[in-house]
Design a protein around this motif. Sequence first.
Motif, short mmCIF file in Angstrom:
data_model
loop_
_atom_site.label_atom_id
_atom_site.label_comp_id
_atom_site.label_asym_id
_atom_site.label_seq_id
_atom_site.Cartn_x
_atom_site.Cartn_y
_atom_site.Cartn_z
N GLY A 14 53.86 92.89 60.39
CA GLY A 14 53.82 93.94 59.59
C GLY A 14 55.03 94.80 59.55
O GLY A 14 55.76 94.98 60.54
N ILE A 15 55.05 95.82 58.51
CA ILE A 15 56.38 96.71 58.35
C ILE A 15 55.84 98.04 58.68
O ILE A 15 54.89 98.55 58.00
N THR A 16 56.71 98.75 59.69
CA THR A 16 56.32 100.25 59.84
C THR A 16 57.53 100.76 59.51
O THR A 16 58.83 100.64 60.34
N ALA A 50 67.29 83.90 51.51
CA ALA A 50 67.67 83.04 52.55
C ALA A 50 68.42 83.56 53.81
O ALA A 50 69.07 82.98 54.65
N LYS A 51 68.36 84.81 53.75
CA LYS A 51 69.20 85.47 54.90
C LYS A 51 68.23 85.70 55.92
O LYS A 51 67.19 85.85 56.03
N ARG A 52 69.22 85.17 57.28
CA ARG A 52 68.52 85.41 58.60
C ARG A 52 68.75 86.48 59.23
O ARG A 52 69.65 87.30 59.34
N TYR A 53 67.51 87.05 59.90
CA TYR A 53 67.44 88.36 60.72
C TYR A 53 67.02 87.98 62.26
O TYR A 53 66.13 87.38 62.35
N GLY A 54 67.67 88.67 63.33
CA GLY A 54 67.56 88.41 64.56
C GLY A 54 66.66 89.68 64.96
O GLY A 54 66.57 90.75 64.19
N VAL A 55 66.35 89.49 66.46
CA VAL A 55 65.51 90.64 67.14
C VAL A 55 66.52 91.62 67.36
O VAL A 55 67.68 91.78 67.65
N LEU A 56 65.79 92.97 67.09
CA LEU A 56 66.68 94.33 67.33
C LEU A 56 66.78 94.58 68.92
O LEU A 56 66.04 94.08 69.63
N LYS A 57 67.79 95.23 68.93
CA LYS A 57 68.24 95.87 70.34
C LYS A 57 68.12 97.24 70.43
O LYS A 57 68.23 97.92 69.58
N ASP A 58 68.05 98.04 71.49
CA ASP A 58 67.93 99.33 71.57
C ASP A 58 69.26 100.05 72.01
O ASP A 58 70.24 99.08 72.01
N GLU A 59 69.43 101.28 72.17
CA GLU A 59 70.58 102.07 72.61
C GLU A 59 71.20 101.15 73.69
O GLU A 59 72.74 101.24 73.72
N PHE A 65 57.70 90.63 68.81
CA PHE A 65 59.27 90.89 68.53
C PHE A 65 59.38 91.88 67.50
O PHE A 65 58.71 92.09 66.48
N LYS A 66 60.60 92.92 67.37
CA LYS A 66 60.72 93.83 66.40
C LYS A 66 62.15 93.42 66.03
O LYS A 66 63.10 93.14 66.42
N PHE A 67 62.13 93.18 64.40
CA PHE A 67 63.29 92.94 63.72
C PHE A 67 63.44 94.17 62.73
O PHE A 67 62.67 95.12 62.23
N PRO A 68 64.96 94.17 62.06
CA PRO A 68 64.77 94.80 60.88
C PRO A 68 64.06 94.53 59.78
O PRO A 68 64.10 93.53 59.51
N ALA A 69 63.45 95.47 58.90
CA ALA A 69 62.63 95.21 57.91
C ALA A 69 63.58 94.62 56.76
O ALA A 69 64.70 94.76 56.70
N PRO A 70 62.92 93.46 56.14
CA PRO A 70 63.52 92.91 54.96
C PRO A 70 63.66 93.96 53.87
O PRO A 70 62.79 94.79 53.78
N PRO A 71 64.47 93.78 52.74
CA PRO A 71 64.58 94.42 51.69
C PRO A 71 63.45 94.74 51.03
O PRO A 71 62.30 94.01 51.10
N ALA A 72 63.21 95.88 50.11
CA ALA A 72 62.07 96.27 49.52
C ALA A 72 61.43 95.24 48.60
O ALA A 72 60.33 95.04 48.34
N GLY A 73 62.38 94.33 48.18
CA GLY A 73 61.89 93.36 47.11
C GLY A 73 61.49 91.94 47.59
O GLY A 73 60.85 91.11 47.05
N SER A 128 53.36 86.67 54.19
CA SER A 128 53.41 87.96 53.30
C SER A 128 53.59 89.02 54.19
O SER A 128 52.85 89.32 55.15
N VAL A 129 54.51 89.87 53.70
CA VAL A 129 54.85 91.23 54.61
C VAL A 129 54.66 92.47 53.79
O VAL A 129 54.69 93.65 54.28
N ARG A 130 54.46 91.99 52.56
CA ARG A 130 54.06 93.37 51.50
C ARG A 130 52.82 93.35 50.62
O ARG A 130 52.48 92.12 50.57
N PRO A 131 52.05 94.16 50.31
CA PRO A 131 50.88 93.92 49.58
C PRO A 131 51.10 93.46 48.23
O PRO A 131 52.15 93.43 47.77
#
Length: 199
Positions: A90-92, A128-137, A170-178, A196-199
């Motif tokens: 889910g995206i927040t 087809a873009k790949r996203y990895g897990v986020l890091k904190d400060e 795991f937390k990732f950067p959210a994908p683009p709105a589309g 599915s990540v969006r309604p």
Amino acid sequence: MKTCKVISVSCLIFSTSICGCQIDTLNARATQPSVAAAQEPENSTGVQLASITSASAKTLLITLSKDSKPKPIQTRSGPGGLEVDLVRAGITGKILTVELLYRNPTSAYTRNVEMPIQQVSYIDDATAKRYGVLKDESGQYLASPLGKRDKTIVDLGNFSSVEKSKVAWFKFPAPPAGTKTISINIPDVGPYDGISVRP
């Protein structure tokens, strides 16, 4: 020897028995009509609780408890005969959270289950873009449970009993709105495709 009188008071589902030292208080309450019982409230399943006997209360509560567990989005085979449920994607705001439930459906002993976090990713199905897990400060991965000595791995420990389960997230950067679906890749686990990540 002092004899302790026992009375029973029914409240919807449950029965309560206490000693006679509080009989006066309870008698006063028991003589008053119960608004809740008169209205026969319903729970989310539509069952009229006021009409349920104490004998069936335990069965009902167990059933409701089982029904309240979230159903997995997809289930894949994992290491050592484990089964891995994707229970949330889910995206927040600008963050995508992925939650997995590792289960041991057998009595077989499975040794320490761990994975390098840099190998955990998702792919935007539209680009087809790949996203990895986020890091904190501080540079630490936003994932759990992290290894006690090595914070670059998720360490789930041993699975030694039937149906023993553990959660990893795991937390990732959210994908683009589309983007409407993604594919999630976890080491030693079958891929979760078309999530599915969006309604």
